[in-house]
Design a protein around this motif. Structure first.
Motif, PDB file in Angstrom:
ATOM      1  N   GLU A 146       0.632  -1.199  -0.126  1.00 55.32           N
ATOM      2  CA  GLU A 146      -0.122  -0.080   0.215  1.00 55.32           C
ATOM      3  C   GLU A 146       0.885   1.383   0.144  1.00 55.32           C
ATOM      4  N   GLY A 147       0.417   1.905  -0.522  1.00 51.03           N
ATOM      5  CA  GLY A 147       1.253   3.580  -1.272  1.00 51.03           C
ATOM      6  C   GLY A 147       2.743   3.135  -1.712  1.00 51.03           C
ATOM      7  N   GLN A 148       2.813   2.571  -2.206  1.00 51.33           N
ATOM      8  CA  GLN A 148       4.487   2.589  -3.357  1.00 51.33           C
ATOM      9  C   GLN A 148       3.594   2.685  -4.615  1.00 51.33           C
ATOM     10  N   THR A 149       5.137   3.121  -5.089  1.00 53.62           N
ATOM     11  CA  THR A 149       5.401   3.202  -6.346  1.00 53.62           C
ATOM     12  C   THR A 149       4.874   2.454  -7.118  1.00 53.62           C
TER      13      THR A 149
ATOM     14  N   THR B 102       0.157   5.321  -8.030  1.00 51.50           N
ATOM     15  CA  THR B 102       1.042   5.332  -6.848  1.00 51.50           C
ATOM     16  C   THR B 102      -0.456   3.824  -6.270  1.00 51.50           C
ATOM     17  N   PHE B 103      -0.149   3.288  -5.433  1.00 56.57           N
ATOM     18  CA  PHE B 103      -0.740   1.850  -5.718  1.00 56.57           C
ATOM     19  C   PHE B 103      -1.818   2.186  -4.120  1.00 56.57           C
TER      20      PHE B 103
ATOM     21  N   GLY C 126      -2.469  -7.610  -4.346  1.00 57.87           N
ATOM     22  CA  GLY C 126      -1.736  -9.311  -3.928  1.00 57.87           C
ATOM     23  C   GLY C 126      -0.860  -9.479  -4.624  1.00 57.87           C
ATOM     24  N   ALA C 127      -0.546  -8.874  -6.127  1.00 63.45           N
ATOM     25  CA  ALA C 127       0.060  -8.893  -7.045  1.00 63.45           C
ATOM     26  C   ALA C 127       1.554  -8.896  -6.687  1.00 63.45           C
ATOM     27  N   THR C 128       2.660  -9.434  -7.551  1.00 68.65           N
ATOM     28  CA  THR C 128       3.830  -8.927  -6.985  1.00 68.65           C
ATOM     29  C   THR C 128       3.713  -8.689  -8.733  1.00 68.65           C
ATOM     30  N   ILE C 129       5.453  -7.889  -8.167  1.00 70.35           N
ATOM     31  CA  ILE C 129       5.861  -7.318  -9.723  1.00 70.35           C
ATOM     32  C   ILE C 129       7.042  -8.795  -9.823  1.00 70.35           C
TER      33      ILE C 129
END
Length: 336
Positions: A90-93, A121-122, A137-140
């Motif tokens: 949450e809150g990350q780019t 922004t997430f 819940g997704a991954t980079i």
């Protein structure tokens, strides 16, 4: 990894922020009040799901095959490719490429693969509920799909494919040059630069620290970068995107030395460039550590519109009568 093709402009595609489309015009994803239907999600498949076939690797424009006569009876989501990076926080780019297609007409309604990826922004406020739920819940490194029912505003169903892209260089580690500054990386990829003992160099030097598998950077292109700039004399950080957001910029707008160090490097690479004052800011010798996240054959517009593609030029009509040019009024204050 297969080398990625260069991104090229598409005259038929206008770059539009996906968050705005999902939240306002609802061309792709209906509002949660209209489409929150619950139920189990379908099992993930690396190549096909929900009767829409999706081919290609993450970061490369997917090829979609929509069976003729496909009927969408409910909104569904799936993970097509599960990335090996960290789970989104949450809150990350976040960095997204996406493609949306009208299932009935086959028309592409959104496409960022032709230009630079979208930096967002997430948060639910920034993305809208539907996209936020899809990414939760997704991954980079993942590729996600959403097949969406139509709405009253746009009754056609759509398929949306979203790639969650890395925020740091990815590729093969290269041997380091002992005469150059050393670089260590934090868990998120942020570099720390250590300046070696000795005199300040007076010539440009370049070293590839990580070799990416993407297309080469060229003059006239635009790039999306993570960078950190350190002053050689005292090791002070004078510029950085880490802790903020990756920076979209035209290669020709970079300092001459930095642009020269990045041209012919490949997308996905991390490059160290030592730039003397005459090729940089005119004052300091700077050490740049640059992660090349994306390249595109486009020219960026001024800040705030850098994610847009110019409209195609109007086709001239030989039978049309040109508008006469207005004759300027004489300026009474102008002397003859």
């Amino acid at each position: 990894m297969t080398a990625r093709p260069a991104r090229t402009p598409r005259a038929t595609c206008r770059r539009t922020r996906v968050a705005a489309v999902l939240a306002s015009s609802l061309l792709v994803v209906a509002s949660l009040a209209a489409c929150d239907q619950g139920g189990d999600e379908p099992s993930a498949s690396p190549s096909s799901t929900l009767s829409v076939e999706v081919a290609g690797e993450v970061g490369v424009r997917p090829s979609l095959t929509i069976p003729e006569g496909l009927t969408v009876t409910e909104t569904s989501t799936a993970t097509l490719i599960e990335g090996t990076g960290p789970v989104l926080v949450e809150g990350q780019t976040i960095l997204l490429d996406y493609l949306a297609v009208d299932i009935e007409t086959g028309e592409t309604t959104l496409d960022t693969f032709a230009v630079l990826p979208e930096v967002l922004t997430f948060t639910e406020d920034a993305l809208g509920g539907a996209l936020y739920d899809l990414l939760s819940g997704a991954t980079i490194g993942s590729r996600l799909e959403r097949v969406e029912l139509g709405t009253k505003t746009d009754p056609h169903p759509h398929v949306l494919v979203v790639d969650v892209l890395p925020l740091a260089a990815t590729g093969q580690e290269m041997p380091s040059d002992a005469s150059l500054p050393t670089v260590t990386r934090a868990e998120d990829g942020a570099p720390t630069v250590t300046i070696p003992e000795g005199p300040v160099p007076h010539q440009m030097m370049t070293s590839t620290l990580i070799k990416g598998a993407g297309p080469q950077v060229g003059l006239g292109q635009s790039v999306l970068l993570q960078l950190s700039a350190v002053r050689w004399e005292d090791g002070a950080v004078v510029d950085t995107t880490w802790g903020a957001q990756p920076r979209p910029v035209a290669v020709n707008d970079l300092p001459r030395g930095l642009a020269g160090g990045l041209v012919e490097q490949t997308e996905g690479s991390q490059v160290l460039v030592v730039v003397p004052p005459e090729d940089g800011n005119g004052v300091d010798t700077l050490v740049y550590v640059v992660d090349i996240l994306a390249t595109a054959d486009i020219a960026l517009r001024p800040s705030g519109t850098e994610h847009q593609v110019p409209e195609p030029a109007a086709t001239s009509d030989p039978e049309a009568t040109p508008e006469p040019e207005a004759t300027p009024e004489p300026d009474a204050s102008t002397e003859p």
